[in-house]
Design a protein around this motif. Structure first.
Motif, PDB file in Angstrom:
ATOM      1  N   TYR A  80      -1.584  59.713  66.841  1.00 49.28           N
ATOM      2  CA  TYR A  80      -0.908  59.093  65.692  1.00 49.28           C
ATOM      3  C   TYR A  80      -0.407  60.168  64.724  1.00 49.28           C
ATOM      4  O   TYR A  80       0.750  60.137  64.294  1.00 49.28           O
ATOM      5  CB  TYR A  80      -1.883  58.130  65.009  1.00 49.28           C
ATOM      6  CG  TYR A  80      -1.620  57.891  63.549  1.00 49.28           C
ATOM      7  CD1 TYR A  80      -0.594  57.051  63.127  1.00 49.28           C
ATOM      8  CD2 TYR A  80      -2.429  58.489  62.575  1.00 49.28           C
ATOM      9  CE1 TYR A  80      -0.365  56.827  61.770  1.00 49.28           C
ATOM     10  CE2 TYR A  80      -2.221  58.267  61.235  1.00 49.28           C
ATOM     11  CZ  TYR A  80      -1.190  57.438  60.829  1.00 49.28           C
ATOM     12  OH  TYR A  80      -0.967  57.220  59.495  1.00 49.28           O
TER      13      TYR A  80
ATOM     14  N   GLY B 169       2.580  61.792  65.996  1.00 52.70           N
ATOM     15  CA  GLY B 169       3.779  60.970  66.027  1.00 52.70           C
ATOM     16  C   GLY B 169       3.978  60.209  67.309  1.00 52.70           C
ATOM     17  O   GLY B 169       4.996  59.536  67.509  1.00 52.70           O
ATOM     18  N   ASP B 170       2.984  60.264  68.213  1.00 52.52           N
ATOM     19  CA  ASP B 170       3.064  59.533  69.474  1.00 52.52           C
ATOM     20  C   ASP B 170       2.464  58.139  69.244  1.00 52.52           C
ATOM     21  O   ASP B 170       1.357  57.825  69.663  1.00 52.52           O
ATOM     22  CB  ASP B 170       2.284  60.282  70.562  1.00 52.52           C
ATOM     23  CG  ASP B 170       2.484  59.667  71.941  1.00 52.52           C
ATOM     24  OD1 ASP B 170       3.121  58.596  72.031  1.00 52.52           O
ATOM     25  OD2 ASP B 170       1.975  60.242  72.923  1.00 52.52           O
ATOM     26  N   PHE B 171       3.229  57.287  68.557  1.00 53.77           N
ATOM     27  CA  PHE B 171       2.709  55.997  68.120  1.00 53.77           C
ATOM     28  C   PHE B 171       2.480  55.020  69.268  1.00 53.77           C
ATOM     29  O   PHE B 171       1.558  54.207  69.229  1.00 53.77           O
ATOM     30  CB  PHE B 171       3.661  55.376  67.092  1.00 53.77           C
ATOM     31  CG  PHE B 171       3.862  56.226  65.869  1.00 53.77           C
ATOM     32  CD1 PHE B 171       2.784  56.682  65.139  1.00 53.77           C
ATOM     33  CD2 PHE B 171       5.138  56.581  65.457  1.00 53.77           C
ATOM     34  CE1 PHE B 171       2.955  57.473  64.006  1.00 53.77           C
ATOM     35  CE2 PHE B 171       5.331  57.369  64.332  1.00 53.77           C
ATOM     36  CZ  PHE B 171       4.235  57.817  63.605  1.00 53.77           C
TER      37      PHE B 171
ATOM     38  N   THR C  44       6.575  48.836  62.704  1.00 53.12           N
ATOM     39  CA  THR C  44       7.474  48.991  63.849  1.00 53.12           C
ATOM     40  C   THR C  44       8.369  47.768  63.969  1.00 53.12           C
ATOM     41  O   THR C  44       9.543  47.869  64.330  1.00 53.12           O
ATOM     42  CB  THR C  44       6.672  49.188  65.147  1.00 53.12           C
ATOM     43  OG1 THR C  44       5.870  50.372  65.022  1.00 53.12           O
ATOM     44  CG2 THR C  44       7.602  49.344  66.343  1.00 53.12           C
TER      45      THR C  44
ATOM     46  N   GLN D 177      10.978  53.603  63.069  1.00 51.01           N
ATOM     47  CA  GLN D 177       9.688  54.070  62.544  1.00 51.01           C
ATOM     48  C   GLN D 177       9.841  55.236  61.561  1.00 51.01           C
ATOM     49  O   GLN D 177       8.979  56.109  61.480  1.00 51.01           O
ATOM     50  CB  GLN D 177       8.757  54.480  63.697  1.00 51.01           C
ATOM     51  CG  GLN D 177       8.472  53.350  64.687  1.00 51.01           C
ATOM     52  CD  GLN D 177       7.661  53.801  65.881  1.00 51.01           C
ATOM     53  OE1 GLN D 177       7.869  54.903  66.390  1.00 51.01           O
ATOM     54  NE2 GLN D 177       6.751  52.972  66.346  1.00 51.01           N
TER      55      GLN D 177
ATOM     56  N   LYS E 185       6.620  57.436  60.306  1.00 53.34           N
ATOM     57  CA  LYS E 185       6.512  58.879  60.583  1.00 53.34           C
ATOM     58  C   LYS E 185       6.173  59.654  59.313  1.00 53.34           C
ATOM     59  O   LYS E 185       5.341  60.565  59.324  1.00 53.34           O
ATOM     60  CB  LYS E 185       7.826  59.387  61.185  1.00 53.34           C
ATOM     61  CG  LYS E 185       8.088  58.880  62.601  1.00 53.34           C
ATOM     62  CD  LYS E 185       9.478  59.268  63.085  1.00 53.34           C
ATOM     63  CE  LYS E 185       9.747  58.684  64.475  1.00 53.34           C
ATOM     64  NZ  LYS E 185      11.151  58.943  64.924  1.00 53.34           N
ATOM     65  N   LYS E 186       6.811  59.274  58.214  1.00 52.93           N
ATOM     66  CA  LYS E 186       6.509  59.929  56.941  1.00 52.93           C
ATOM     67  C   LYS E 186       5.066  59.650  56.522  1.00 52.93           C
ATOM     68  O   LYS E 186       4.376  60.534  56.009  1.00 52.93           O
ATOM     69  CB  LYS E 186       7.467  59.438  55.858  1.00 52.93           C
ATOM     70  CG  LYS E 186       8.924  59.837  56.079  1.00 52.93           C
ATOM     71  CD  LYS E 186       9.806  59.247  54.980  1.00 52.93           C
ATOM     72  CE  LYS E 186      11.275  59.588  55.214  1.00 52.93           C
ATOM     73  NZ  LYS E 186      12.147  58.989  54.180  1.00 52.93           N
TER      74      LYS E 186
ATOM     75  N   ALA F  15       2.511  58.949  58.487  1.00 48.34           N
ATOM     76  CA  ALA F  15       1.574  59.687  59.348  1.00 48.34           C
ATOM     77  C   ALA F  15       1.468  61.154  58.919  1.00 48.34           C
ATOM     78  O   ALA F  15       0.365  61.727  58.934  1.00 48.34           O
ATOM     79  CB  ALA F  15       2.016  59.588  60.805  1.00 48.34           C
ATOM     80  N   LYS F  16       2.588  61.733  58.515  1.00 49.42           N
ATOM     81  CA  LYS F  16       2.562  63.141  58.067  1.00 49.42           C
ATOM     82  C   LYS F  16       1.769  63.273  56.766  1.00 49.42           C
ATOM     83  O   LYS F  16       0.986  64.211  56.588  1.00 49.42           O
ATOM     84  CB  LYS F  16       3.986  63.652  57.878  1.00 49.42           C
ATOM     85  CG  LYS F  16       4.731  63.890  59.187  1.00 49.42           C
ATOM     86  CD  LYS F  16       6.152  64.414  58.946  1.00 49.42           C
ATOM     87  CE  LYS F  16       6.870  64.643  60.275  1.00 49.42           C
ATOM     88  NZ  LYS F  16       8.270  65.114  60.063  1.00 49.42           N
TER      89      LYS F  16
END
Length: 613
Positions: free
Chosen positions: A440, A443-445, A478, A484, A488-489, A491-492
């Motif tokens: 996660y 970025g591999d959601f 999603t 996404q 992505k933001k 998760a970072k």
């Protein structure tokens, strides 16, 4: 008091044994024989009976009694059906027929109760007396007679039956049963005194007694029962020097989550019987779980001052150091490093100090940002003769540090190794969840989502809750945004928080609020910002972000977290108990399925003045 009586009536129905099978365990604890699975027609009759369709149930029970004339349960259900249908003469006829044929002493209880339902109390009392006299004829009749009195809530008669049976046969003990019945009569003080004295007389049955007392403590919203029990135990503790009462008092204070007072009792026990620290360390863990850090530290320091056992010294020092690290500022980091180094120098780098080595690596990586030092410590540790669980602990920490250092693929490899080495073990599930989180963060959601879906059904509540949170995060963000972008933001920013880069994480989350205002990601972001501020003890700021969830996202999934976290801040830090109570109330009334429901209920009762949680 009516609450206590209701609870006792419910509890007594659980301990009443089946058809003449009540037998006293050592000290008089009743147990029932295992019942065979009922035939289908009996089940149908029971279904009618439970629904109150007695006219239908009676037709089946009449047939069951014919086919199994010695089955007392079928006979009782048949009688009850006739009584519910007001056919008392038919019920009396069947009872009298059975009396003439079988002479069972408890049948006179059945007959007396049938008269009592018809307001014929003189005839009822006459038959109750006959039943009690049957115990005089044969003390073993007490089991059947007392059981039927209990079943019909004839409490005074049941007490007489047990007392008479005990008087006639000194080899049996019914103090426990009599105590519970006294409670049903409203004699709470008598019940408590009898139960604790029974436990002292038969210490092997103390768990039975404590479980019974715990039921009442759980429902004691007025403190009446708790105060009475506390008084009874304190009197006995002061009257004698027997360790038994200190242990009982410690148990009581633990039920009340008064860990400091429980520790006083445990210290008194240790001074007279310094066998080991197992119970004291267990108490420290309980205090830690309730975030009672001062009590936990006091306990741990007591252990350190009184033990010479290296394993205990290392474990306790690790716990103390973890507490120090949690609240330390950067100025204090060198002192902590020196303490860790001194302990390792004293006790050596071996399998016995593996927890200390893991702690050193964690501190080096997460606080000092010395990644190479941390990795070297753990790599060397893997060369030691470790058991499979110790190896798993080292690999999990190494994977966490590799993830911290943004070595995603290497971290995933170590998580996978632990999962493979301890297949189906709880540690393996933990490793698998961490592996999903690493994906996660990377970025591999899609792959992470599949793993979270599996783990949200975990038998571990912590793993299941964690997995569910991430599963919903990915799903919600999603559906609305297939690209996404916001996720992505997020998760970072979440990864920055994992790296302890709190300032950068806050900036990233606040940027998401500005750039994706009104989108599905908003409530999760508000919660994360609140958590980060709370972590830095900036409670006013944390409350403001939680309040935005309460005001703007009351129908979303994080509303119970926002309410609970806000209540906890008000209770523990702002010291606004009224505000905390109102927030807990909202969880209790509107979010009964919340994972915070039980804790909210306990804390609400505590603020309301109840002692029993």
């Amino acid at each position: 008091m009516r609450i206590f009586v209701s609870i006792l009536l419910l509890f007594s129905s659980l301990v009443v044994a089946q058809e003449f099978s009540v037998t006293p365990l050592p000290g008089g604890n009743p147990q029932a024989h295992t019942q065979q699975r009922p035939p289908a027609n009996e089940q149908l009759a029971q279904n009618y009976f439970d629904r109150g369709e007695f006219d239908k149930a009676i037709l089946i029970y009449e047939e069951l009694v014919k086919s199994s004339p010695n089955n007392y349960q079928f006979f009782q259900k048949e009688i009850i059906c006739y009584q519910q249908l007001k056919q008392f003469e038919k019920a009396e006829e069947i009872i009298q027929s059975r009396i003439s044929r079988l002479k069972y002493p408890n049948l006179f209880v059945e007959l007396g109760y049938n008269y009592q339902l018809q307001k014929m109390q003189d005839k009822a009392d006459k038959n109750y007396k006959i039943a009690l006299n049957k115990i005089n004829e044969n003390p073993d009749n007490v089991y059947a007679v007392a059981r039927d009195f209990e079943q019909k809530t004839l409490i005074s008669q049941a007490v007489q039956a047990y007392q008479l049976g005990q008087q006639l046969n000194p080899n049996v003990n019914f103090d426990y049963q009599i105590a519970m019945l006294q409670g049903q009569l409203g004699n709470i003080d008598l019940m408590i005194n009898s139960l604790v004295d029974y436990a002292y007389k038969f210490p092997t049955n103390i768990v039975l007694v404590q479980n019974s007392l715990q039921r009442f403590l759980t429902e004691d919203h007025t403190k009446v029962f708790s105060d009475a029990l506390r008084k009874a135990l304190l009197l006995r503790t002061q009257k004698t020097q027997d360790i038994f009462w200190n242990e009982f008092m410690s148990w009581y204070f633990v039920t009340q989550k008064e860990y400091g007072k429980a520790f006083i009792q445990e210290k008194a026990i240790y001074k007279r019987s310094p066998d080991n620290f197992d119970k004291i360390l267990s108490l420290a863990r309980l205090a830690s779980g309730e975030k009672e850090k001062l009590v936990e530290r006091e306990i741990l320091e007591f252990v350190l001052a009184n033990t010479q056992h290296p394993d205990v010294i290392i474990d306790v020092n690790c716990a103390v150091l973890e507490m120090d690290i949690e609240k330390a500022t950067t100025v204090e980091y060198p002192v902590i490093s020196q303490k860790i180094a001194a302990l390792l120098q004293q006790y050596g780098w071996s399998s016995t100090t593996i927890k200390l080595q893991i702690l050193k690596a964690h501190f080096d990586a997460f606080y000092l940002k010395q990644f190479d030092s941390a990795k070297n410590t753990l790599t060397k540790a893997l060369d030691l003769p470790l058991n499979i669980y110790q190896k798993a602990e080292v690999k999990l920490e190494l994977a966490d540090i590799l993830l911290l250092d943004e070595k995603f693929n290497q971290a995933i490899i170590y998580y996978a190794q632990v999962e493979s080495d301890l297949e189906n073990d709880q540690v393996a599930h933990q490793a698998s969840l961490k592996m999903a989180k690493a994906s996660y963060f990377k970025g591999d959601f899609e792959w992470a989502q599949k793993q979270f879906k599996v783990h949200k059904s975990s038998t571990s509540q912590l793993i299941a809750n964690d997995a569910m949170e991430y599963f919903l995060l990915i799903s919600d963000n999603t559906v609305e945004d297939s690209t996404q972008v916001a996720l992505k933001k997020f998760a970072k920013a979440d990864f920055l928080a994992y790296q302890n880069k709190n300032t950068e994480a806050l900036q990233a989350f606040k940027a998401i609020l500005e750039q994706h205002k009104g989108e599905a990601i908003e409530d999760e972001t508000l919660l994360k910002i609140g958590e980060l501020y709370e972590k830095q003890n900036q409670f006013t700021e944390a409350l403001s972000y939680y309040q935005q969830i309460i005001d703007k996202h009351s129908e979303d999934i994080y509303i119970d977290e926002a309410l609970f976290y806000s209540a906890e801040i008000n209770r523990k830090h702002i010291l606004d108990n009224e505000k905390a109570k109102s927030l807990y109330e909202k969880i209790l009334f509107n979010h009964q399925d919340s994972i915070y429901f039980v804790e909210s209920q306990n804390n609400y009762r505590k603020l309301r003045g109840d002692a029993n949680l």
